[in-house]
Write an enzyme that holds these catalytic residues in place. Structure first.
Site, PDB file in Angstrom:
ATOM      1  N   ASN A 208       0.612  17.551  -7.070  1.00 16.83           N
ATOM      2  CA  ASN A 208      -0.531  16.969  -7.783  1.00 16.83           C
ATOM      3  C   ASN A 208      -1.833  17.542  -7.208  1.00 16.83           C
ATOM      4  O   ASN A 208      -1.809  18.325  -6.268  1.00 16.83           O
ATOM      5  CB  ASN A 208      -0.487  15.436  -7.720  1.00 16.83           C
ATOM      6  CG  ASN A 208      -0.530  14.929  -6.300  1.00 16.83           C
ATOM      7  OD1 ASN A 208      -1.523  15.114  -5.602  1.00 16.83           O
ATOM      8  ND2 ASN A 208       0.549  14.284  -5.862  1.00 16.83           N
ATOM      9  N   ASP A 303       8.001   3.029  -4.189  1.00 17.79           N
ATOM     10  CA  ASP A 303       6.567   2.806  -3.976  1.00 17.79           C
ATOM     11  C   ASP A 303       6.426   2.400  -2.515  1.00 17.79           C
ATOM     12  O   ASP A 303       6.762   1.286  -2.120  1.00 17.79           O
ATOM     13  CB  ASP A 303       6.050   1.717  -4.922  1.00 17.79           C
ATOM     14  CG  ASP A 303       4.528   1.627  -4.870  1.00 17.79           C
ATOM     15  OD1 ASP A 303       3.967   1.640  -3.746  1.00 17.79           O
ATOM     16  OD2 ASP A 303       3.910   1.549  -5.943  1.00 17.79           O
ATOM     17  N   LEU A 305       3.862   1.886  -0.563  1.00 16.71           N
ATOM     18  CA  LEU A 305       2.885   0.829  -0.272  1.00 16.71           C
ATOM     19  C   LEU A 305       3.415  -0.541  -0.664  1.00 16.71           C
ATOM     20  O   LEU A 305       3.273  -1.528   0.078  1.00 16.71           O
ATOM     21  CB  LEU A 305       1.579   1.144  -1.022  1.00 16.71           C
ATOM     22  CG  LEU A 305       0.367   0.317  -0.706  1.00 16.71           C
ATOM     23  CD1 LEU A 305       0.057   0.307   0.783  1.00 16.71           C
ATOM     24  CD2 LEU A 305      -0.854   0.815  -1.481  1.00 16.71           C
ATOM     25  N   LYS A 338       0.998  -5.386  -4.799  1.00 19.62           N
ATOM     26  CA  LYS A 338       1.398  -4.673  -3.579  1.00 19.62           C
ATOM     27  C   LYS A 338       1.029  -5.453  -2.318  1.00 19.62           C
ATOM     28  O   LYS A 338       1.173  -4.947  -1.209  1.00 19.62           O
ATOM     29  CB  LYS A 338       0.763  -3.270  -3.563  1.00 19.62           C
ATOM     30  CG  LYS A 338       1.162  -2.432  -4.798  1.00 19.62           C
ATOM     31  CD  LYS A 338       0.877  -0.950  -4.628  1.00 19.62           C
ATOM     32  CE  LYS A 338       1.190  -0.200  -5.915  1.00 19.62           C
ATOM     33  NZ  LYS A 338       1.212   1.246  -5.773  1.00 19.62           N
TER      34      LYS A 338
HETATM   35  O1  C5P Z   1       0.473   2.316  -8.344  1.00 20.25           O
HETATM   36  P1  C5P Z   1      -0.363   3.477  -7.917  1.00 20.25           P
HETATM   37  O2  C5P Z   1       0.411   4.742  -7.784  1.00 20.25           O
HETATM   38  O3  C5P Z   1      -1.628   3.655  -8.705  1.00 20.25           O
HETATM   39  O4  C5P Z   1      -0.841   3.048  -6.457  1.00 20.25           O
HETATM   40  C1  C5P Z   1      -1.575   3.908  -5.651  1.00 20.25           C
HETATM   41  C2  C5P Z   1      -1.426   3.475  -4.219  1.00 20.25           C
HETATM   42  O5  C5P Z   1      -0.048   3.289  -3.897  1.00 20.25           O
HETATM   43  C3  C5P Z   1      -1.946   4.506  -3.244  1.00 20.25           C
HETATM   44  O6  C5P Z   1      -2.443   3.837  -2.104  1.00 20.25           O
HETATM   45  C4  C5P Z   1      -0.687   5.320  -2.946  1.00 20.25           C
HETATM   46  O7  C5P Z   1      -0.766   5.944  -1.685  1.00 20.25           O
HETATM   47  C5  C5P Z   1       0.413   4.277  -3.006  1.00 20.25           C
HETATM   48  N1  C5P Z   1       1.704   4.768  -3.522  1.00 20.25           N
HETATM   49  C6  C5P Z   1       2.827   4.699  -2.730  1.00 20.25           C
HETATM   50  N2  C5P Z   1       4.033   5.142  -3.188  1.00 20.25           N
HETATM   51  C7  C5P Z   1       4.149   5.609  -4.449  1.00 20.25           C
HETATM   52  C8  C5P Z   1       3.022   5.680  -5.276  1.00 20.25           C
HETATM   53  C9  C5P Z   1       1.814   5.252  -4.781  1.00 20.25           C
HETATM   54  O8  C5P Z   1       2.703   4.268  -1.582  1.00 20.25           O
HETATM   55  N3  C5P Z   1       5.340   6.031  -4.870  1.00 20.25           N
END
Ligand code: C5P
Length: 397
Positions: A208, A303, A305, A338
């Site tokens: 990305n 995810d 976070l 989260k």
């Molecule tokens: O839900 P979204 O992707 O928009 O959330 C963004 C936040 O979640 C950021 O802090 C990113 O580092 C974290 N994130 C994560 N694991 C993922 C996707 C996003 O920890 N697979």
């Protein structure tokens, strides 16, 4: 730097001209700058230019009253809240350490209570001379901050250590030294940064646009505030900030492992990384050959976070959200889902915010406080604001 009173003192190194840009950069950052020069330095760089760039008369002669003050050197010394010598020659360093005050530079630096910064620049042999080294060590022990000279081509025609670093690096160093605090001493902060890479085959990946700049700025700021910093970073082209514990990773799964295995021992996690939401189900062992078309099957990544939020104990969790619409509404939902203490939400559809640019803007969102709007600013400044919020969150825990 805003409203700081900085004296830039110029001694007669051949690189004295670089101090002009240092003055200019400091002023652009909002500092008020007055220049002091040694008599010899005026033969290398023009006091007229320094006067124009600083917006103040340049002090050189002890007995000429440029500011109409009674005792010029004392007035200057009292006015300063930061004193930096650029370049600092072996002669000036020696005089300062020996307590000789026989011109405007050496007198004002002796008379000021302001923190003092020296940027030595000289021929390699002069720099390595045990007398210079003894003087620098002695000054350091007395609380003077000394910038390491750079290596490279020197005016005397040789290559070696002793070059004055570039003005941009000098100002960055000065800023980092001036902004040091102990607000996060004893706190361990883990920061993730960069865009994860999901391998397709040994040479290709899905990535990305994240540059890592925001996360690196946060890690640097946390270190300035005295925190123990662990920087878990996907590949970037950035230099690792000094004083941080660097953990390189590539994919989302490797980032998850690096973060989770340290989670119990950290106090704060700032997830600034752009983590890929998907990974390739079947990675090819060998490079995939050209073909007319191909289909990749992707599976969802964890995810990271959200996982941390679910098992949060003492930790403060800060997330990021890149949105293109309904920034506050979608962000607030993420805070709840989260289990975050704070979310930095920004609109990445704007050209001067988000991915791969040096500036950012957005909102700080909280579970039980009103959002705070952050206007467009440099990522380093936003990092400072984020870490100020973290200091409050740690305090109120
Ligand atoms: O839900 P979204 O992707 O928009 O959330 C963004 C936040 O979640 C950021 O802090 C990113 O580092 C974290 N994130 C994560 N694991 C993922 C996707 C996003 O920890 N697979």
């Amino acid at each position: 730097m805003r409203e700081k009173h900085i004296i830039v003192a110029v001694s007669a190194g051949i690189a004295a001209y670089k101090a002009i840009e240092v003055v200019s950069r400091l002023r652009k950052k909002g500092a008020e700058v007055k220049v002091v020069m040694t008599e010899n330095a005026t033969h290398i760089a023009s006091p007229l230019t320094f006067g124009e760039i600083s917006g103040h008369p340049v002090a050189i002669d002890m007995f000429e009253q440029v500011h109409q003050w009674d005792v010029e050197h004392i007035a200057l010394a009292t006015w300063a809240d930061t004193y930096v010598v650029v370049p600092a020659t072996a002669n000036v360093i020696g005089k300062i350490y020996a307590g000789i005050a026989d011109d405007m530079l050496t007198t004002t630096i002796m008379a000021t209570k302001a923190p003092k910064y020296l940027c030595p620049a000289m021929n390699t042999e002069m720099y390595n001379n045990p007398i210079t080294q003894r003087n620098l060590e002695g000054l350091q022990a007395l609380g003077y901050h000394i910038m390491e000279p750079a290596e490279g081509w020197l005016a005397c025609g040789i290559t070696g250590v002793g070059r004055l670093p570039e003005p941009e690096a000098i100002v960055e160093w000065l800023e980092s030294q001036m902004c040091k605090s102990n607000e996060l001493e004893g706190t361990t902060v883990l920061v993730t940064a960069g865009g994860t890479q999901e391998n397709i085959d040994p040479v290709r990946y899905i990535g990305n646009r994240s540059s890592g700049k925001m996360g690196y700025a946060i890690a640097e700021q946390a270190a300035r505030m005295g925190a123990n910093v662990i920087l878990v970073s996907a590949p970037t082209s950035l230099a690792v900030p000094s004083g941080v514990d660097f953990v390189p990773v590539d994919s989302a799964l490797s980032m998850q492992h690096a973060v989770e295995s340290r989670y119990d021992t950290v106090d704060v996690v700032v997830m600034a990384a752009a983590v890929s939401d998907f990974r390739v189900l079947h990675k090819a062992e060998q490079k995939i050959k050209k073909m007319e078309s191909m289909t990749l099957e992707l599976v969802k990544n964890p995810d990271i976070l959200q996982g941390l939020g679910a098992k949060k104990k003492h930790q403060i969790l800060v997330g990021f959200a890149a949105e293109t619409e309904h920034v506050i509404e979608y962000g607030q939902d993420k805070v709840a889902r989260k289990n975050l203490d704070m979310l930095v939400a920004n609109d990445v559809s704007k050209s001067n915010a988000g991915f791969n640019v040096d500036t950012n803007e957005g909102y700080f969102l909280y579970p039980n406080k009103d959002p705070k709007e952050m206007p467009n600013m440099k990522k380093s400044e936003l990092a400072h604001n984020i870490m100020k919020e973290v200091v409050e969150l740690v305090k109120n825990k």
